[in-house]
Design a protein around this motif. Structure first.
Motif: not given
Length: 427
Positions: A311-315, A334-339, A361-367, A412-418
């Motif tokens: 899961i990613t967000m704008p830098h 707890p303890g995390g951060l979306i990169p 990226g395929y954020g709409p699929h996560y929605a 605002y959020l996206d999901v990526q396969q990297l």
């Protein structure tokens, strides 16, 4: 239409031992007054209708506009005034407010969130913004406790709203002529397999591949990799997931090919042709990203590939929120951060020989994945209750799932396969 728990939850019904900050309403009259003015401004700018008890409008909007329905306006404003978005979330848990369509409301609020507070009033954030507590940093000592707070809640709880694959990450659905994902509950298992197979293809996993998975989930990826003829070592810090994943692997007759270990990623050993990790980097925490990527680099065999789903967000938004204690961190992860994708690339380049080679990226699929989970969760509220989870917990998870869905719907959020490979090595 989002289904929500619409009953007003009496404050005396909140277990103050379990939910101390939900049971307690702060008394901050000046901040509450500021919160009231800000609420009116935001509602007008975002086209929201704000209703007071009895249906009277505090802020009017055209028909069909998202509605924020206040049951206890004073409690809502004092909570928001005292702790901002944490108070907003706790106010929902307490039943101070509801929304006929929770996702629509949160989507309106999640659009360009940096503009919610006027530039001239940004100094107000200093009154309530907290830093994440040291006790929740994902150190080697703290990480297992952080994981337990979410993933060890109950395997039965997750089984109530996940599909039979027990996959707790974004699926990849077929897309229609308009490019939008075509999502339905009946096709969710197939869509989860499509996601897993794409990631395994990205890492070139096949017969004889030595695979390390960081973050087991409930074992579906390990099973798919083993079915390809790979040999899999999967690491988890969740004892609940460990037990069920081992049982599922044994039941599938794959125990000779897939092994699950209770182990922190930092303690990974061996050498692997492929390293895969699905939505685990979000739990690592920014201070430990160098350790995480150094581990990937250390265990990867020459010519090997790393395939991550993240899961990613704008830098810029990641940088702005990286030192902020949020409602999600306090109650959900707890303890995390979306990169950001940029942060992943920069961390790998600075601390390892790995380089980002591909990003999909395929954020709409996560929605859509989240929508299906949320609908299933709310439809099974009585069964959630039967497992021992109270109304505050159920409202917390309704908000979490709807809040996440809104984040992906707005972009605002996206999901990526990297794909990460070593510099100079053939992809």
């Amino acid at each position: 239409m989002t289904r929500t728990a619409t009953e007003t939850l009496p404050l005396h019904a909140v277990d103050a031992c379990r939910w101390p900050d939900v049971a307690r309403v702060p008394n901050v009259p000046l901040r509450a007054a500021v919160a009231g003015r800000l609420l009116r401004r935001v509602a007008r700018r975002r086209g929201l209708r704000v209703e007071l008890p009895g249906g009277r409008a505090l802020v009017s909007a055209p028909a069909g506009a998202p509605v924020l329905r206040l049951h206890r306006p004073e409690a809502f404003l004092h909570r928001v005034g005292a702790s901002g978005l944490i108070g907003f979330g706790e106010s929902y848990q307490a039943g101070d407010w509801d929304a006929p369509d929770l996702v629509a409301l949160l989507t309106a609020l999640a659009t360009a969130p940096e503009t919610l507070v006027p530039t001239g009033a940004q100094w107000l954030r200093r009154l309530y913004v907290q830093r994440p507590p040291d006790a929740e940093l994902s150190t080697a000592d703290n990480a297992q406790q952080n994981i337990r707070r979410h993933y060890d809640l109950s395997n039965e709880l997750f089984a109530l709203f996940l599909d039979p694959t027990m996959t707790y990450s974004s699926a990849v659905f077929p897309t229609g002529a308009d490019g939008r994902p075509e999502a339905a509950w009946d096709t969710l298992p197939e869509a989860q397999h499509r996601k897993i197979d794409r990631l395994l293809d990205l890492a070139a996993v096949g017969p004889g591949s030595r695979v390390l998975e960081i973050g087991t989930g409930w074992g579906e990826l390990a099973l798919r990799a083993a079915a390809r003829g790979a040999r899999v070592v999967s690491l988890t810090l969740s004892e609940e997931q460990l037990a069920l994943a081992r049982r599922r692997i044994a039941d599938a007759g794959q125990s000779d090919r897939a092994e699950v270990r209770l182990c922190d990623y930092r303690a990974a050993d061996g050498e692997y042709d492929a390293v895969v990790s699905v939505e685990m980097i979000e739990a690592v925490g920014r201070p430990f990203w160098p350790d995480y990527f150094a581990t990937l680099d250390r265990v990867l065999a020459p010519g090997g590939k790393v395939a991550l789903q993240a899961i990613t967000m704008p830098h810029d938004r990641m940088l702005a929120s990286s030192e902020t204690y949020t409602w999600i961190l306090k109650y959900i992860f707890p303890g995390g951060l979306i990169p950001s994708v940029a942060a992943i690339r920069q961390t790998a380049e600075k601390h390892t020989t790995l380089r980002l080679a591909e990003a999909h990226g395929y954020g709409p699929h996560y929605a859509e994945t989240l929508r299906l989970w949320r609908e299933r969760f709310t439809d099974r509220a009585e069964q959630v209750s039967a497992l021992g989870f109270d109304r505050v917990f159920r409202r917390m998870w309704e908000l979490y799932l709807a809040y996440s869905e809104a984040g992906f719907r707005t972009g605002y959020l996206d999901v990526q396969q990297l794909l990460l490979t070593r510099e100079g090595e053939t992809r």
